[in-house]
Design a protein around this motif. Sequence first.
Motif, PDB file in Angstrom:
ATOM      1  N   LYS A 198       0.701  -1.067   0.132  1.00 58.16           N
ATOM      2  CA  LYS A 198       0.172   0.045  -0.143  1.00 58.16           C
ATOM      3  C   LYS A 198       0.563   1.064  -0.327  1.00 58.16           C
ATOM      4  O   LYS A 198       1.947   1.363   0.054  1.00 58.16           O
ATOM      5  N   ALA A 199       0.314   2.733  -0.303  1.00 54.86           N
ATOM      6  CA  ALA A 199       0.835   3.684  -0.314  1.00 54.86           C
ATOM      7  C   ALA A 199       1.686   4.053   0.873  1.00 54.86           C
ATOM      8  O   ALA A 199       2.520   4.945   0.896  1.00 54.86           O
ATOM      9  N   GLU A 200       1.036   3.857   1.915  1.00 59.86           N
ATOM     10  CA  GLU A 200       1.575   4.167   3.347  1.00 59.86           C
ATOM     11  C   GLU A 200       2.260   3.123   3.854  1.00 59.86           C
ATOM     12  O   GLU A 200       1.402   1.751   4.185  1.00 59.86           O
ATOM     13  N   THR A 201       3.091   2.678   3.943  1.00 61.61           N
ATOM     14  CA  THR A 201       3.986   1.827   4.561  1.00 61.61           C
ATOM     15  C   THR A 201       4.486   2.109   6.231  1.00 61.61           C
ATOM     16  O   THR A 201       4.825   3.484   7.032  1.00 61.61           O
ATOM     17  N   VAL A 202       5.282   1.047   7.041  1.00 66.38           N
ATOM     18  CA  VAL A 202       5.685   1.592   8.156  1.00 66.38           C
ATOM     19  C   VAL A 202       7.186   2.558   7.724  1.00 66.38           C
ATOM     20  O   VAL A 202       7.241   3.017   9.430  1.00 66.38           O
ATOM     21  N   PHE A 203       7.686   2.546   7.043  1.00 64.35           N
ATOM     22  CA  PHE A 203       8.402   3.733   6.458  1.00 64.35           C
ATOM     23  C   PHE A 203       7.791   5.176   7.030  1.00 64.35           C
ATOM     24  O   PHE A 203       8.580   5.450   8.147  1.00 64.35           O
ATOM     25  N   ASP A 204       6.661   5.256   6.590  1.00 64.49           N
ATOM     26  CA  ASP A 204       6.410   6.980   6.758  1.00 64.49           C
ATOM     27  C   ASP A 204       6.148   6.337   8.305  1.00 64.49           C
ATOM     28  O   ASP A 204       6.022   7.736   8.675  1.00 64.49           O
ATOM     29  N   VAL A 205       5.509   5.849   9.138  1.00 67.92           N
ATOM     30  CA  VAL A 205       5.299   5.941  10.276  1.00 67.92           C
ATOM     31  C   VAL A 205       5.844   6.163  10.881  1.00 67.92           C
ATOM     32  O   VAL A 205       6.552   7.216  12.070  1.00 67.92           O
ATOM     33  N   THR A 206       7.292   5.461  10.992  1.00 66.04           N
ATOM     34  CA  THR A 206       8.705   5.175  11.523  1.00 66.04           C
ATOM     35  C   THR A 206       8.970   7.171  11.313  1.00 66.04           C
ATOM     36  O   THR A 206       9.505   7.669  12.570  1.00 66.04           O
ATOM     37  N   VAL A 207       8.954   7.269  10.493  1.00 63.81           N
ATOM     38  CA  VAL A 207      10.145   8.470   9.996  1.00 63.81           C
ATOM     39  C   VAL A 207       9.518   9.966  10.527  1.00 63.81           C
ATOM     40  O   VAL A 207       9.694  10.727  11.191  1.00 63.81           O
ATOM     41  N   LYS A 208       8.447   9.885  10.963  1.00 65.30           N
ATOM     42  CA  LYS A 208       6.914  11.360  11.504  1.00 65.30           C
ATOM     43  C   LYS A 208       7.022  10.875  13.150  1.00 65.30           C
ATOM     44  O   LYS A 208       7.597  11.513  13.453  1.00 65.30           O
ATOM     45  N   GLN A 209       7.544   9.417  13.569  1.00 65.48           N
ATOM     46  CA  GLN A 209       7.732   8.867  15.274  1.00 65.48           C
ATOM     47  C   GLN A 209       9.357   9.962  14.862  1.00 65.48           C
ATOM     48  O   GLN A 209       8.842  10.284  16.272  1.00 65.48           O
ATOM     49  N   GLN A 210      10.558   9.426  14.708  1.00 64.19           N
ATOM     50  CA  GLN A 210      11.414  10.154  15.040  1.00 64.19           C
ATOM     51  C   GLN A 210      11.869  11.352  13.936  1.00 64.19           C
ATOM     52  O   GLN A 210      13.220  11.943  14.433  1.00 64.19           O
ATOM     53  N   GLY A 211      10.676  12.299  13.656  1.00 64.23           N
ATOM     54  CA  GLY A 211      10.919  14.038  14.164  1.00 64.23           C
ATOM     55  C   GLY A 211      11.752  13.793  12.889  1.00 64.23           C
ATOM     56  O   GLY A 211      12.332  14.925  12.419  1.00 64.23           O
ATOM     57  N   LEU A 212      12.118  13.031  11.463  1.00 66.91           N
ATOM     58  CA  LEU A 212      12.398  13.661  10.309  1.00 66.91           C
ATOM     59  C   LEU A 212      11.488  13.986   9.141  1.00 66.91           C
ATOM     60  O   LEU A 212      12.140  13.315   7.537  1.00 66.91           O
ATOM     61  N   GLU A 213      10.341  13.984   9.397  1.00 72.05           N
ATOM     62  CA  GLU A 213       9.204  14.596   7.894  1.00 72.05           C
ATOM     63  C   GLU A 213       9.784  15.312   6.933  1.00 72.05           C
ATOM     64  O   GLU A 213       9.147  15.864   5.764  1.00 72.05           O
ATOM     65  N   ASP A 214      10.340  16.641   7.974  1.00 71.24           N
ATOM     66  CA  ASP A 214      11.267  17.245   6.456  1.00 71.24           C
ATOM     67  C   ASP A 214      12.351  17.068   5.564  1.00 71.24           C
ATOM     68  O   ASP A 214      12.719  17.325   5.065  1.00 71.24           O
ATOM     69  N   ARG A 215      12.892  15.751   6.084  1.00 75.57           N
ATOM     70  CA  ARG A 215      13.411  14.978   5.679  1.00 75.57           C
ATOM     71  C   ARG A 215      13.617  13.871   4.603  1.00 75.57           C
ATOM     72  O   ARG A 215      14.088  13.059   4.202  1.00 75.57           O
ATOM     73  N   LYS A 216      11.701  13.832   4.559  1.00 78.43           N
ATOM     74  CA  LYS A 216      11.559  11.960   3.661  1.00 78.43           C
ATOM     75  C   LYS A 216      11.552  12.392   2.816  1.00 78.43           C
ATOM     76  O   LYS A 216      11.653  10.801   2.002  1.00 78.43           O
ATOM     77  N   ALA A 217      11.510  13.095   1.950  1.00 83.55           N
ATOM     78  CA  ALA A 217      12.455  12.453   0.657  1.00 83.55           C
ATOM     79  C   ALA A 217      13.521  12.261  -0.402  1.00 83.55           C
ATOM     80  O   ALA A 217      13.860  11.238  -1.165  1.00 83.55           O
ATOM     81  N   ASP A 218      14.479  12.455   1.105  1.00 85.23           N
ATOM     82  CA  ASP A 218      15.537  12.465   0.327  1.00 85.23           C
ATOM     83  C   ASP A 218      16.218  10.970   1.228  1.00 85.23           C
ATOM     84  O   ASP A 218      17.219  10.470   1.263  1.00 85.23           O
ATOM     85  N   LEU A 219      14.930  10.579   2.250  1.00 81.39           N
ATOM     86  CA  LEU A 219      15.640   8.908   2.768  1.00 81.39           C
ATOM     87  C   LEU A 219      15.205   8.071   1.901  1.00 81.39           C
ATOM     88  O   LEU A 219      14.147   7.256   1.079  1.00 81.39           O
ATOM     89  N   PHE A 220      16.483   6.750   1.417  1.00 79.93           N
ATOM     90  CA  PHE A 220      16.017   5.392   1.010  1.00 79.93           C
ATOM     91  C   PHE A 220      14.788   5.128   1.434  1.00 79.93           C
ATOM     92  O   PHE A 220      14.404   4.497   2.701  1.00 79.93           O
ATOM     93  N   ASN A 221      13.812   4.341   0.556  1.00 82.72           N
ATOM     94  CA  ASN A 221      12.060   3.915   1.060  1.00 82.72           C
ATOM     95  C   ASN A 221      12.335   2.368   0.482  1.00 82.72           C
ATOM     96  O   ASN A 221      11.942   2.419  -0.669  1.00 82.72           O
ATOM     97  N   PRO A 222      12.508   0.912   1.139  1.00 79.11           N
ATOM     98  CA  PRO A 222      12.562  -0.171   0.372  1.00 79.11           C
ATOM     99  C   PRO A 222      11.831  -0.903   0.768  1.00 79.11           C
ATOM    100  O   PRO A 222      10.963  -1.967  -0.493  1.00 79.11           O
ATOM    101  N   LEU A 223      10.161   0.239   0.984  1.00 79.35           N
ATOM    102  CA  LEU A 223       9.156  -0.693   0.703  1.00 79.35           C
ATOM    103  C   LEU A 223       8.212  -0.047  -0.108  1.00 79.35           C
ATOM    104  O   LEU A 223       7.017  -0.217  -0.446  1.00 79.35           O
TER     105      LEU A 223
END
Length: 751
Positions: A188-213
Amino acid sequence: MVFVSLWLISTNAFSQEKDNIIWTSQSNNSSESMPVGGGDIGLNLWVEKGDVYLYLSRSGTFDENNTLLKLGRVKLSLSPNPFEGKTFEQELILKDGYAQISGKNGSLNAQIKVWVDVFNPVIHLDVKSNQKIITQASYQSWRFEDRITKGKENNQNSYKWAPQGIVKTFKDEIAFKNNTVQFYHQNKAETVFDVTVKQQGLEDRKADLFNPLKNLIFGGSMQGNNMVPAGNYTGIYLSKPFKAWMLRSKKPSASNYITIKLNTSKTASISEWEKALNVVNNKNNQKASIKWWNAYWKKSFIYINAKDETANQSARNYQLFRYMLGCNAFGKYPTKFNGGLFTFDPQLTDTTLKYTPDFRNWGGGTHTAQNQRLVYWPMLKSGDFDLMKPQFDFYLDLLKNAEIRTEAAWGHKGASFTEQLENFGLPNPAEYGWKRPADFNKGMEYNAWLEYEWDTVLEFCMMILETERYGGKNIEKYIPLIESSLTFFKEHYTYLAKQRGAKALDANGHLVLYPGSAAETYKMAYNSTSTIAALKTVLERLIEQPSLSETNKTEWTAMLKTIPPISFRTFDGHATISPAKLWERINNTESPQLYPVYPWGTYGIGKPGLDTAMNTFKYDTDVLKFSSHVGWKQDNIFAARLGLTNEAAKLTTAKLKDSGRRFPAFWGPGFDWVPDHNWGGSGMIGLQEMLMQVDGKKIYLCPAWPKDWDVHFKLYAPYQTTVEGTLKGGKLIDLKVLPELRKADIINMIN
């Protein structure tokens, strides 16, 4: 005369065929399955009540929740059935890397060859009989509908005990298509990657992060010669309902050929995924795969012929476990410590866990570094350098994410890799903690076991450096990973010191490694011994790199001077290695005070301080209390490295003895799961270290090997060296070292 006797030894006592697993009765359930695989595919194969079953697994099949999903179950039924008679055999033919099932029922007899193409993601089932029969192949799925996972079942994914709302394993898409059964899982479009990025305060860098899911689709198709769709049925296997899609022979035949093609793609388009699946080569080219397996076994081996049956078991199970590792030789992802590609129904491991075959404890996409390292260290001496690439690439793929995380949390450079690490480089969200104090440092895991444990990445850095030394591998692309991992320690502990006071270093010009951690055991540690030994050893080896610029060499030489010395303590007047200078509490049962013995080699045979290291093994009350052969425990390795033959033999044979399950190398659960791959890996290391140890250019043979264990072995040593020898009657009667000039570096410790 010598050559004749050696030939007889190698073809009789030391033949590989005696390690084949042969069963003459059928299995009761999936826990009595046999591993078969190749490339990056693993199968659990068993015959139950006259039907053949296979669980399908492949490297990298992570769903939205980071569960490592199986790709389904296949059931093969023959009519009339050769497996309803009294004659039955199932054999794992190690040399050629495949399994064969034979059955006889009256005048009917049949054979099924099960093999996986090493070079193409295809499973082959070759059915032959002396009479015409009908073959029916069913693709069975327990993911035919969405399923909510509750309680401990979430240990299979990255949410573990702390799901945020309802967690679902979403259904697969399964249908008949052009006389095949096609199946796939699309994340699906949203995965645990998105949940973790938000939890750990990295949403402003999300586009730069490697996402294998993201945009991950995996699955395949099953087809057979002259087979057509034959409808659906439903059923229950071990309390779990499933739906089946059947293919059946058009007419009776004396032979049938079924292939299961697999495809894993990063694409948002199903049509693109199907296109890639359709071009997978599923022709019968077993010769190429057999050639690969033959070369794999010739590369290295340990064959024992002893009166001590546990010694013989150890060597046989060493081979069986190495076979399991070879099944993921070309995986996109490393072989997981908690079951690899060969997990089975969880209630057969723990009767309370009535979950689907997708379950494994300690997660699917979660990487527990202390455990993973033991799966990969033995590959150096077995010469399986190519098998190490998925593990090295795992860290390399996550390098940028780890650097972004460090910068966001602390504002300094370097890659911070935590112990419980997701396959996208951030701490596991459950271990990071959802119920954190508002002002708790966002770079830290709020976890008593894992806090301040950063140093395990250095073991993988060392493995990378060693593949160059052992196998002549070009490691230039990994140098930034090694340098960034070291940079983190320099920057972070300088940063912490400056927060506490005016000086960045102690009075001796050393880094103050506080707070730290000695494995998961000695917490809030000051100058952890395992960290000190790791930093010192990796820095020394990095400085030797010829490709390193003079500027970088100067930088790392300067850092090496800042690494503090190891601390010591005494027990009953015996000087021992201390796990750290100071610590606040003990959380686990590891013995990091002996990590300078293994893996770091600071202490060992022929080196200063061996008596102190031996004292640590023999007198440290924590080491004695924690000692065991179970799971990831590495006491057998410590004993071997210290030259303690009796202790090494006792602990290694306890570790490598038959598992108690039908397949002898399905150990566990230990502290983890079944089959426990860090149990097998630490057993492999122990046996190797008993036979051969290296120190610079020195090669010590039989430093902890019982004289009454006859053995024929071939292992790898640094500087692209192979050592093959035969020990007979306590004497080394044959030795072949390549290149020959390295024979001068051999120190025979048994003659």
